[in-house]
Design a protein around this motif. Sequence first.
Motif, short mmCIF file in Angstrom:
data_model
loop_
_atom_site.label_atom_id
_atom_site.label_comp_id
_atom_site.label_asym_id
_atom_site.label_seq_id
_atom_site.Cartn_x
_atom_site.Cartn_y
_atom_site.Cartn_z
N THR A 9 0.83 -1.21 0.00
CA THR A 9 0.00 0.00 0.00
C THR A 9 0.86 1.25 0.00
O THR A 9 0.59 2.21 -0.75
N MET A 10 1.91 1.26 0.83
CA MET A 10 2.80 2.41 0.88
C MET A 10 3.54 2.61 -0.44
O MET A 10 3.67 3.75 -0.92
N ILE A 11 4.02 1.51 -1.03
CA ILE A 11 4.74 1.62 -2.30
C ILE A 11 3.81 2.11 -3.41
O ILE A 11 4.21 2.92 -4.27
N LYS A 12 2.59 1.64 -3.41
CA LYS A 12 1.63 2.08 -4.43
C LYS A 12 1.32 3.57 -4.30
O LYS A 12 1.23 4.29 -5.31
N GLU A 13 1.15 4.03 -3.06
CA GLU A 13 0.93 5.46 -2.85
C GLU A 13 2.16 6.26 -3.31
O GLU A 13 2.04 7.32 -3.95
N GLN A 14 3.34 5.73 -2.99
CA GLN A 14 4.57 6.40 -3.42
C GLN A 14 4.66 6.44 -4.94
O GLN A 14 5.09 7.45 -5.53
N SER A 15 4.26 5.35 -5.59
CA SER A 15 4.33 5.30 -7.06
C SER A 15 3.40 6.34 -7.69
O SER A 15 3.76 6.98 -8.69
N ARG A 16 2.22 6.51 -7.13
CA ARG A 16 1.30 7.51 -7.68
C ARG A 16 1.90 8.91 -7.59
O ARG A 16 1.81 9.71 -8.53
N GLU A 17 2.48 9.20 -6.44
CA GLU A 17 3.08 10.53 -6.26
C GLU A 17 4.27 10.72 -7.21
O GLU A 17 4.43 11.81 -7.80
N GLN A 18 5.09 9.70 -7.38
CA GLN A 18 6.25 9.83 -8.25
C GLN A 18 5.85 9.91 -9.72
O GLN A 18 6.50 10.62 -10.50
N ILE A 19 4.80 9.21 -10.11
CA ILE A 19 4.32 9.30 -11.48
C ILE A 19 3.82 10.71 -11.78
O ILE A 19 4.11 11.29 -12.84
N GLN A 76 13.74 -15.57 -6.48
CA GLN A 76 13.85 -14.92 -5.18
C GLN A 76 13.64 -13.41 -5.26
O GLN A 76 13.64 -12.74 -4.23
N HIS A 77 13.49 -12.90 -6.46
CA HIS A 77 13.36 -11.45 -6.65
C HIS A 77 11.89 -11.08 -6.83
O HIS A 77 11.17 -11.71 -7.59
N SER A 78 11.46 -10.05 -6.11
CA SER A 78 10.08 -9.55 -6.20
C SER A 78 10.13 -8.06 -6.50
O SER A 78 10.94 -7.32 -5.93
N ARG A 79 9.25 -7.62 -7.40
CA ARG A 79 9.20 -6.21 -7.75
C ARG A 79 7.76 -5.82 -8.06
O ARG A 79 6.93 -6.67 -8.43
N LEU A 80 7.49 -4.54 -7.89
CA LEU A 80 6.18 -3.97 -8.19
C LEU A 80 6.30 -3.17 -9.48
O LEU A 80 7.13 -2.25 -9.57
N VAL A 81 5.50 -3.52 -10.48
CA VAL A 81 5.51 -2.84 -11.77
C VAL A 81 4.29 -1.92 -11.83
O VAL A 81 3.16 -2.38 -11.68
N VAL A 82 4.55 -0.64 -12.05
CA VAL A 82 3.48 0.36 -12.12
C VAL A 82 3.62 1.11 -13.44
O VAL A 82 4.69 1.65 -13.75
N THR A 83 2.56 1.11 -14.22
CA THR A 83 2.54 1.88 -15.47
C THR A 83 1.28 2.73 -15.50
O THR A 83 0.22 2.32 -15.00
N ARG A 84 1.41 3.89 -16.13
CA ARG A 84 0.26 4.79 -16.27
C ARG A 84 0.32 5.47 -17.64
O ARG A 84 1.31 6.14 -17.95
N PRO A 85 -0.72 5.30 -18.44
CA PRO A 85 -0.72 5.95 -19.76
C PRO A 85 -0.86 7.47 -19.63
O PRO A 85 -1.48 7.98 -18.69
N PHE A 120 7.36 2.60 -13.62
CA PHE A 120 8.24 2.49 -12.46
C PHE A 120 8.29 1.03 -12.03
O PHE A 120 7.25 0.36 -11.96
N ASP A 121 9.49 0.57 -11.75
CA ASP A 121 9.69 -0.76 -11.15
C ASP A 121 10.31 -0.56 -9.77
O ASP A 121 11.36 0.09 -9.64
N TYR A 122 9.64 -1.13 -8.77
CA TYR A 122 10.10 -1.00 -7.38
C TYR A 122 10.56 -2.36 -6.88
O TYR A 122 9.83 -3.36 -6.99
N SER A 123 11.75 -2.40 -6.31
CA SER A 123 12.26 -3.64 -5.73
C SER A 123 11.63 -3.84 -4.34
O SER A 123 11.63 -2.93 -3.50
N LEU A 124 11.11 -5.05 -4.11
CA LEU A 124 10.46 -5.38 -2.84
C LEU A 124 11.31 -6.31 -1.98
O LEU A 124 10.88 -6.69 -0.89
N ASP A 125 12.50 -6.66 -2.44
CA ASP A 125 13.30 -7.64 -1.73
C ASP A 125 13.70 -7.16 -0.33
O ASP A 125 13.53 -7.88 0.66
N THR A 126 14.24 -5.94 -0.26
CA THR A 126 14.68 -5.45 1.05
C THR A 126 13.50 -5.25 1.99
O THR A 126 13.61 -5.50 3.20
#
Length: 296
Positions: free
Chosen positions: A38-48, A126-135, A164-170
């Motif tokens: 949820t926090m990463i998604k909110e951050q992605s909206r602001e950064q987009i 072992q790698h997880s990432r969040l992919v966010v795209t907006r037209p 935006f691709d966000y790494s979720l591993d850490t």
Amino acid sequence: MRLSIAAKFNFFLLFIFSMVLVFSAAYQAVRERDLILTMIKEQSREQIEAYFDGLNMLMLTNKMAARETLRHKFLNHAHVEDARILRGDAVSKQFGAGLDNEGARDEFDTLALAGKGSMEVVHNGQHSRLVVTRPLLAQRDFRGTDCTSCHQVAENTVLGAVRFDYSLDTLFTRVEQNILTSALSLTLIFGLGLLLTLWVIRTWIVRPLNQLTRAIEEATDRHDFGHRLDGDEGDEIGRVILAYNQMLDGVERQLGKRHCAASQTSTHDALPLSRDKGNADGNKPGTRHSGPSQPK
């Protein structure tokens, strides 16, 4: 298999604790992962939105050649693995193909250029990432900017997209560490509680029951009913001990009555026997009784 009361209590408590630990750890993992997403998604909206505003500013000032500098600024943000602007066909026809990283690379880019945004978690081993795209659509009033004034296209035409691709591993590793810390803390607390429970059971339950058992065995084996036990009458075991002491009192009273009755019976039987014996000795035939001697 015969188990003591303490062992049964400990086994039951261990089972309950294991179930609570497993369910609480699983629930905490799900909750923390959802919170992170949820926090990463909110951050992605602001950064987009910030990326769009930066591109608009570059376009309005005729400095689109510096858009890679803007891209690298976003790449320096925490957990950002990739940040790219995708160029649509309408813009490529008007201004050219653009840079190499502005073309479609996978299905997420293709969907974004088709006007369909994405926000999905992708797992690659072992790698997880969040992919966010907006037209990015051509609008006459997009955050105060008329897109159709620069781009000679119809309104709502897809001009491009931001990815935006966000790494979720850490972040997921931090969640696992938090869960492990919580599990260890709960285990320590449970261990102390189990030791305290074991001490309470041994002090308030097992010890009085052992004393009562030994007293019953001694009374049965030695026929000694004079030993009494001390107990707290406020609990169930204390009332059992009190009932045991009352039982011994009753047994002693019954034994005393029987002893008195037996003594009286033996005394009553002995007195007539002695009288009959005396009469028999004084009235034997042939026995002569001499009177007092007369003086001559």
